[in-house]
Design a protein around this motif. Structure first.
Motif, PDB file in Angstrom:
ATOM      1  N   LEU A 167      33.508  34.249  42.523  1.00 31.05           N
ATOM      2  CA  LEU A 167      31.917  35.399  42.824  1.00 31.05           C
ATOM      3  C   LEU A 167      30.917  34.370  43.198  1.00 31.05           C
ATOM      4  O   LEU A 167      30.406  33.717  43.881  1.00 31.05           O
ATOM      5  CB  LEU A 167      32.201  35.478  41.482  1.00 31.05           C
ATOM      6  N   ARG A 168      31.229  32.641  42.275  1.00 35.49           N
ATOM      7  CA  ARG A 168      30.343  31.698  42.422  1.00 35.49           C
ATOM      8  C   ARG A 168      30.662  31.177  43.807  1.00 35.49           C
ATOM      9  O   ARG A 168      29.070  30.694  44.366  1.00 35.49           O
ATOM     10  CB  ARG A 168      30.935  30.516  41.783  1.00 35.49           C
ATOM     11  N   ALA A 176      28.373  39.565  36.758  1.00 35.81           N
ATOM     12  CA  ALA A 176      27.642  38.212  38.117  1.00 35.81           C
ATOM     13  C   ALA A 176      26.408  39.039  38.308  1.00 35.81           C
ATOM     14  O   ALA A 176      26.010  39.614  37.567  1.00 35.81           O
ATOM     15  CB  ALA A 176      28.384  38.369  39.015  1.00 35.81           C
ATOM     16  N   ALA A 186      23.192  35.944  34.622  1.00 38.63           N
ATOM     17  CA  ALA A 186      24.167  36.891  34.412  1.00 38.63           C
ATOM     18  C   ALA A 186      23.843  36.319  32.522  1.00 38.63           C
ATOM     19  O   ALA A 186      24.180  37.240  32.432  1.00 38.63           O
ATOM     20  CB  ALA A 186      24.942  35.796  35.325  1.00 38.63           C
ATOM     21  N   ALA A 229      36.032  34.530  38.113  1.00 40.61           N
ATOM     22  CA  ALA A 229      34.802  33.909  38.111  1.00 40.61           C
ATOM     23  C   ALA A 229      34.308  32.653  39.350  1.00 40.61           C
ATOM     24  O   ALA A 229      33.433  33.002  40.120  1.00 40.61           O
ATOM     25  CB  ALA A 229      34.435  33.262  37.584  1.00 40.61           C
ATOM     26  N   VAL A 248      27.038  33.360  37.510  1.00 39.60           N
ATOM     27  CA  VAL A 248      27.671  33.904  37.183  1.00 39.60           C
ATOM     28  C   VAL A 248      28.192  33.298  35.644  1.00 39.60           C
ATOM     29  O   VAL A 248      27.871  32.181  35.026  1.00 39.60           O
ATOM     30  CB  VAL A 248      29.534  33.806  37.791  1.00 39.60           C
TER      31      VAL A 248
END
Length: 374
Positions: free
Chosen positions: A135-136, A98, A297, A132, A142
């Protein structure tokens, strides 16, 4: 980018207790132990008449690579890659990388023993994708990718896995050399250093192995791959420089202009790739590299392996190809403070760039400033 996941997890369970991420560590330990429970001695597979002949040929190559690693590359003479494990998935683990939307500084996760790493690994793709997505949702770029093998830095006897045993011989040899290299040199909290050392040793080891063990035609195919690899990563370096200019905090861009600059850099990269790919004809292509889509990323995951490779190539040249002395010097670099190590590696890069100043290779760009760690 390989993974040190099992070592991370086994160390963390000892200190984590009832911490909030215990589920991450415990499921991952279970995944590692499940792989280890499937190990068979390679000799047992070779003596089994029911096993496929193709697998046996591949494992015979592993044994030859392993002997060469010990006798001629001075890599560890231990039980790593002397067993085989058949697993029911295409990759051993999936890593999550990330970065902020307008930065090439990797987000990091920190663990005992291994230190801080620019990725977080999972034994199941669904779990990696869930993390993921979280995080997005925070606005990060990511990238999730499968990893065929991982290193435990010699703490466990790493097996040959079904995820990579069918690789071309040169790629199989390179993977084994790469993973064994992690067992002899490792600098805590320095992924650029660790991965570039292993990658440099991988490249040198494959060249020596193929010259000694393989037909000239196979060596020529490998050298063709290396030339195209260099072309492709020059394209990555050029695009990375463009992105760094887009994100430079001294530039008075608003977010909209930064996004336009980012999009233009990615579009230009794809156009350039299509142009020089046409000149390659058949053979090695990099189409799949673009499949997940381009973002920060994705670039970080490629850059970590590559940045210091010329510096290590220069160090090996200074040691006149003597791998024992090369390893000793690399260990000394790993033992330095981060500041001193960066200074020494910068000097090696400068010497390398001077040595190749007559070629078209552009100067390497430095790793991005690291973000706060988690």
């Amino acid at each position: 980018m390989k993974s040190l996941l099992p070592l991370i997890l086994l160390s963390m369970v000892l200190v984590c207790g009832a911490c909030s991420e215990f589920g991450y560590y415990s499921q991952s330990i279970g995944g590692h132990l499940a792989i280890m429970s499937k190990r068979e001695r390679i000799e047992t597979v070779l003596s089994d008449p029911a096993r496929p002949e193709k697998l046996k040929r591949e494992l015979q190559t592993v044994l030859d690579v392993r002997r060469f690693a010990e006798e001629f590359l001075h890599l560890p003479a231990n039980a790593s890659f002397r067993t085989y494990a058949e697993i029911d998935r295409p990759y051993a683990v999936w890593n999550v990388v990330a970065a902020p939307a307008y930065s090439l500084a990797a987000y990091e996760w920190c663990f005992p023993v291994t230190g801080c790493l620019p990725y977080r690994g999972y034994f199941r793709k669904a779990a990696a994708e869930r993390f993921a997505d979280s995080l997005r949702a925070r606005g990060l770029d990511v990238y999730v990718y499968g990893v065929p093998a991982y290193s435990t830095l010699g703490w466990f006897d790493d097996p040959v896995l079904s995820t990579f045993v069918n690789y071309p011989d040169w790629a199989l040899a390179g993977l084994i050399f790469h993973e064994l290299a992690h067992q002899i040199v490792y600098a805590e909290n320095d992924g650029d250093f660790n991965e570039a050392f292993a990658s440099a040793l991988e490249q040198e080891g494959v060249l020596r192995w193929m010259r000694a063990r393989r037909p000239a035609a196979e060596l020529e195919m490998y050298l063709l791959y290396q030339r195209r690899d260099e072309d492709f990563y020059r394209l990555i370096a050029d695009t990375r420089s463009q992105l760094l200019a887009c994100y430079d905090g001294r530039t008075p861009f608003d977010l909209g202009r930064r996004q336009q600059c980012k999009d233009a850099a990615f579009a230009a990269m794809q156009d350039s790739y299509r142009t020089f790919r046409q000149g390659w004809g058949d053979g090695v292509h990099y189409d799949r590299w673009f499949d997940p889509g381009l973002n920060n990323a994705r670039f970080i995951s490629a850059h970590t392996y590559r940045f210091y490779i010329p510096a290590f190539a220069e160090l090996l040249r200074q040691k006149e190809g003597d791998l024992v002395e090369f390893y000793r010097a690399a260990r000394s670099l790993a033992a330095l403070s981060p500041t001193e190590r960066r200074k020494e590696m910068a000097a090696l890069l400068e010497a390398s760039n001077s040595a190749i100043s007559e070629t078209s290779r552009p100067p390497a760009s430095p790793p991005g400033e690291q973000l706060p760690k988690s």
